[in-house]
Enzyme design. Structure first.
Site, short mmCIF file in Angstrom:
data_model
loop_
_atom_site.label_atom_id
_atom_site.label_comp_id
_atom_site.label_asym_id
_atom_site.label_seq_id
_atom_site.Cartn_x
_atom_site.Cartn_y
_atom_site.Cartn_z
N LYS A 54 0.84 -1.21 0.00
CA LYS A 54 0.00 0.00 0.00
C LYS A 54 0.87 1.25 0.00
O LYS A 54 0.61 2.21 -0.73
CB LYS A 54 -0.95 -0.04 1.20
CG LYS A 54 -2.06 -1.06 1.01
CD LYS A 54 -2.83 -1.39 2.27
CE LYS A 54 -3.80 -2.55 1.99
NZ LYS A 54 -4.49 -3.06 3.16
N GLN A 98 -4.81 -1.77 9.37
CA GLN A 98 -4.63 -3.09 8.77
C GLN A 98 -5.23 -4.17 9.68
O GLN A 98 -4.90 -4.25 10.86
CB GLN A 98 -3.13 -3.34 8.53
CG GLN A 98 -2.85 -4.62 7.78
CD GLN A 98 -3.39 -4.61 6.35
OE1 GLN A 98 -3.24 -3.63 5.62
NE2 GLN A 98 -4.03 -5.70 5.95
N ASP A 121 -11.23 2.79 3.61
CA ASP A 121 -11.48 1.35 3.49
C ASP A 121 -12.98 1.06 3.35
O ASP A 121 -13.38 -0.06 3.03
CB ASP A 121 -10.95 0.62 4.73
CG ASP A 121 -9.83 -0.35 4.37
OD1 ASP A 121 -9.65 -0.62 3.17
OD2 ASP A 121 -9.14 -0.82 5.29
#
Ligand code: NDP
Length: 285
Positions: A54, A98, A121
């Site tokens: 990422k 994460q 997200d």
């Protein structure tokens, strides 16, 4: 006849190029550099790989990124304080925590603490709710990537019979909602579905998000189906396999996405896209 291969590598490259050009313009015209904060708790090796990918993706397109590493025994309040700080940091337009988190931490509370405006997200219930009622919002990156793969490949969704196998909150359900928004007729299947093969054989567009290697076999797919394979499964020999038996199904499908090189790279591209969108939204651009 062998299927058209829907390459997530190629499509995501195109999307990243488009984003890079947009970011050059944002910097020049608005003095705005999109910023992403990635939070990693503990040392899960798979998570470290994802976080590094990422960060690399951000650097390539010109997004500012910062990585926040917390020890594996971090407390809930340490993590909540960090989220609060990032929510109030004007350099940061997107926050990604994460997953999975170590078990002492309450994942739900953490995700709900992220400002919906920075929820790149797309996991915050506010944004999930907006998706449900069809308002513009941050869509979870993997489902968003699946739809973009179909669109960039010129595959019409409107009016098609779409079958989604899997009903998780992060893949199956949002993919189904997005397909419905695009006017597909959608069936969602799961582990309690009776006669799954009868359902999948009816699909003109089949999305597999199950988490079982090569689970969708050729006899479960009709000639001419478009197949998107979301699954990522590590086999005993260390290689990766999707949820679809690619070699056999590609002989029947009209188009199919491979694993690796399919949905995976799209997920990262959509994270970058959501971060750029969050930066633009922050300035009303
Ligand atoms: P979950 O385990 O959360 O969900 C799996 C779904 O598959 C469930 O809805 C389950 O049904 C259904 N299922 C399980 N077994 C069967 C069966 N025998 N028949 C029919 N349905 C079944 O997984 P995720 O949605 O998180 O992920 C799915 C896959 O996608 C995984 O391989 C994961 O690694 C991959 N993935 C890939 C990403 C990427 O970037 N490429 C990102 C996220 C996930 P039920 O609800 O009844 O239990």
């Amino acid at each position: 006849m062998s299927a058209q291969i829907i390459s997530g590598n190629q499509i995501s490259k195109k999307i990243r190029q488009e984003l890079a050009a947009q970011i050059v313009e944002l910097k020049a015209k608005h003095n705005l550099t999109p910023g992403l904060a990635v939070v990693l708790v503990g040392e899960n090796p798979a998570s470290q790989v994802y976080v590094n990918m990422k960060e690399k993706g951000c650097t390539e397109v010109g997004i500012y990124s910062e990585k926040h590493l917390l020890p594996k025994d971090a407390t809930q309040s340490q993590l909540m304080d960090l989220i609060d700080k990032l929510n109030n940091d004007p350099k940061i337009h997107g926050i990604l925590v994460q997953l999975p988190l170590p078990k002492q931490l309450d994942e739900k509370e953490v995700l709900n603490a992220i400002s919906p405006a920075k929820d790149v997200d797309g996991f915050h219930p506010y944004n999930v709710g907006k998706l449900l009622v069809g308002e513009p919002t941050f869509v979870a990156c993997t489902p968003f990537g699946v739809i973009k793969m179909l669109e960039y490949s010129g595959i019409e969704i409107k009016g098609k019979r779409a079958v989604v196998v899997g009903r998780s909150n992060i893949v199956g359900k949002p993919v189904a909602l997005l397909l419905l928004q695009k006017d597909a007729t959608v069936t969602v299947c799961h582990s309690r579905t009776k006669d799954l093969a009868a359902e999948t054989r009816r699909a003109e567009i089949l999305i597999a998000a199950i988490g079982k290697p090569k689970f969708i076999t050729a006899d479960m797919v009709s000639e001419g189906t478009v197949v998107i394979d979301v699954g990522v499964n590590r086999l005993d020999d260390g290689s990766l396999a999707g949820d679809v038996d690619f070699e056999a199904v590609k002989e029947k499908a009209a188009a199919i996405s491979p694993v690796p090189g399919g949905v995976g790279p799209m997920t990262i591209a959509m994270l970058l896209s959501n971060t750029v969108q969050a930066a633009k939204d922050s300035q009303g651009i």
